[in-house]
Design an enzyme around this catalytic site. Sequence first.
Site, mmCIF file in Angstrom:
data_model
loop_
_atom_site.group_PDB
_atom_site.id
_atom_site.type_symbol
_atom_site.label_atom_id
_atom_site.label_comp_id
_atom_site.label_asym_id
_atom_site.label_seq_id
_atom_site.Cartn_x
_atom_site.Cartn_y
_atom_site.Cartn_z
ATOM 1 N N ASN A 9 -4.075 1.091 0.455
ATOM 2 C CA ASN A 9 -3.287 0.119 -0.293
ATOM 3 C C ASN A 9 -1.869 0.179 0.280
ATOM 4 O O ASN A 9 -1.095 1.077 -0.046
ATOM 5 C CB ASN A 9 -3.329 0.514 -1.778
ATOM 6 C CG ASN A 9 -2.581 -0.459 -2.671
ATOM 7 O OD1 ASN A 9 -1.795 -1.272 -2.202
ATOM 8 N ND2 ASN A 9 -2.827 -0.352 -3.963
ATOM 9 N N ARG A 94 -6.572 -3.161 0.570
ATOM 10 C CA ARG A 94 -6.009 -4.157 -0.341
ATOM 11 C C ARG A 94 -5.269 -5.185 0.511
ATOM 12 O O ARG A 94 -4.351 -4.831 1.259
ATOM 13 C CB ARG A 94 -5.023 -3.495 -1.286
ATOM 14 C CG ARG A 94 -4.319 -4.498 -2.155
ATOM 15 C CD ARG A 94 -3.226 -3.840 -2.958
ATOM 16 N NE ARG A 94 -2.590 -4.817 -3.821
ATOM 17 C CZ ARG A 94 -1.490 -4.576 -4.503
ATOM 18 N NH1 ARG A 94 -0.903 -3.408 -4.433
ATOM 19 N NH2 ARG A 94 -0.972 -5.504 -5.267
ATOM 20 N N HIS A 182 -2.219 -9.560 -8.314
ATOM 21 C CA HIS A 182 -2.565 -8.359 -9.103
ATOM 22 C C HIS A 182 -4.032 -8.389 -9.544
ATOM 23 O O HIS A 182 -4.420 -7.717 -10.506
ATOM 24 C CB HIS A 182 -1.672 -8.205 -10.362
ATOM 25 C CG HIS A 182 -0.278 -7.773 -10.049
ATOM 26 N ND1 HIS A 182 0.815 -8.212 -10.758
ATOM 27 C CD2 HIS A 182 0.216 -6.933 -9.108
ATOM 28 C CE1 HIS A 182 1.924 -7.670 -10.274
ATOM 29 N NE2 HIS A 182 1.571 -6.892 -9.260
ATOM 30 N N ARG A 242 12.452 -8.975 -8.141
ATOM 31 C CA ARG A 242 12.149 -10.412 -8.016
ATOM 32 C C ARG A 242 12.537 -11.136 -9.297
ATOM 33 O O ARG A 242 12.399 -10.587 -10.392
ATOM 34 C CB ARG A 242 10.651 -10.626 -7.772
ATOM 35 C CG ARG A 242 10.191 -10.113 -6.422
ATOM 36 C CD ARG A 242 8.676 -10.214 -6.284
ATOM 37 N NE ARG A 242 8.110 -8.922 -5.977
ATOM 38 C CZ ARG A 242 6.833 -8.601 -6.088
ATOM 39 N NH1 ARG A 242 5.951 -9.492 -6.502
ATOM 40 N NH2 ARG A 242 6.413 -7.395 -5.772
ATOM 41 N N GLU A 381 -6.518 0.173 -8.719
ATOM 42 C CA GLU A 381 -6.868 -0.902 -7.779
ATOM 43 C C GLU A 381 -7.855 -0.422 -6.719
ATOM 44 O O GLU A 381 -8.753 -1.156 -6.299
ATOM 45 C CB GLU A 381 -5.590 -1.432 -7.104
ATOM 46 C CG GLU A 381 -4.706 -2.178 -8.091
ATOM 47 C CD GLU A 381 -3.271 -2.353 -7.646
ATOM 48 O OE1 GLU A 381 -2.759 -1.497 -6.882
ATOM 49 O OE2 GLU A 381 -2.644 -3.336 -8.070
#
Length: 404
Positions: A9, A94, A182, A242, A381
């Site tokens: 990842n 990922r 996500h 962000r 994840e």
Amino acid sequence: MAKVQLVLNAGSSSLKFQVFVDDGADVPNRIYRGLFEGLGTEPHFKVKDHEGAVVGEERWPGHGGFGFEEALAYLSDWLAAHRGGHQLTAVGHRVVHGGPNYSHAVRLTPEVIAELDALSPLAPLHQPRSMEPIRIIARRVPGLPQIAAFDTAFHHTQPEIGQLFAIPQAITDAGVKRYGFHGLSYAYLATQFPKVDARLATGRVVAAHLGSGASLCGYEAGRSVATTMGFSALDGLMMGTRCGTIDAGVVFYLQREMGMSAAEAEHFLYTKCGLLGVSGISNDMRELREKAEAEPGAQRAIDLFVYRINREFGSLVAALGGVDGFVFTAGIGENDAATRADVLNAIRWAGFELDEDANLIGAGKITRGSGPQAYVIPTDEEWTIVREMRALMSREDESRTSAA
Ligand code: ADP
């Protein structure tokens, strides 16, 4: 030598990894979980075994030239030197963007790699970074099966209307639409819903992935029907650096009146805004919580973070036509009881009633009363990626068998 599958990842300055026994078990059997962080500045490697005990740690002070290439070489040597060595049978990655076509994991052939590279304009800060370890491994170990699992894939179940911007069809057809991100995290949460509460598995749920990046996902019976990130990972909630949803007019103003180029405006909105920009102090929630009493900017950043969650939550509840449960996950969602309490107090209007004691413990159910309930579920994840990798490989085996 144990056969293992590796999951990677890749982040902007980190490389997380997990190692699973390749034993065909339905529930992946993890043997190591670790990460390299500070890549490009102060690299640091740490790995834990399946019980959480640290079994390896290394630092390379001031070694700015230590990037993915060096990290992967180190990891390969580390795996060879531990537990009698490990034979890698496949690597799962990922990858942020799967574009309009990929709703499942895909095997990385040179053609697929070229196709995913071509999606870089859709995620300019993330996609090239996701592709780097893939290229390095293809060069170092040609022939080792590699697969990509996508952050966008889980949101392919959104209704078409929810994926549209109000722009001409030709531009939508060129790929300008709401994808959502996500998804590997949201897919993992969906696998946990039946274990946590049957109502989450069958009902209308809003999950909040609150990490450095942050978003909400609205689920109906475990499938994504709406999410706050859209065309890019810039949309929706306020994040560490962000801005989240912003009037497109601001982007033009930054360029026309403040003299930023398009690239500078993009860099600004991705890296200088959010918690960092509003507080003027930090993008890190822990630090903001510590300074909130003394520094009004830190408290204002937290207040806006929570306000934006409530506003976006309302929009997802409208899309779902109601809500039966709420789930917190990722760095802030799993660890910051104060933010969870602020959010649950903000969304009281939807019937949630905070259980302060349970929230301080921060595992499982953290509300009480007869209304909808909220839960903390740690995300994983890499677990989604290894499951997707195995599902893809068994589909490939089946089609080989039926073709024979
Ligand atoms: P990513 O994996 O996207 O880099 P994480 O999911 O690790 O991000 O989340 C990072 C965020 O989680 C940071 O804002 C960090 O401050 C916050 N966080 C981590 N641990 C805690 C904690 N114990 N209390 C408050 N915030 C925390």
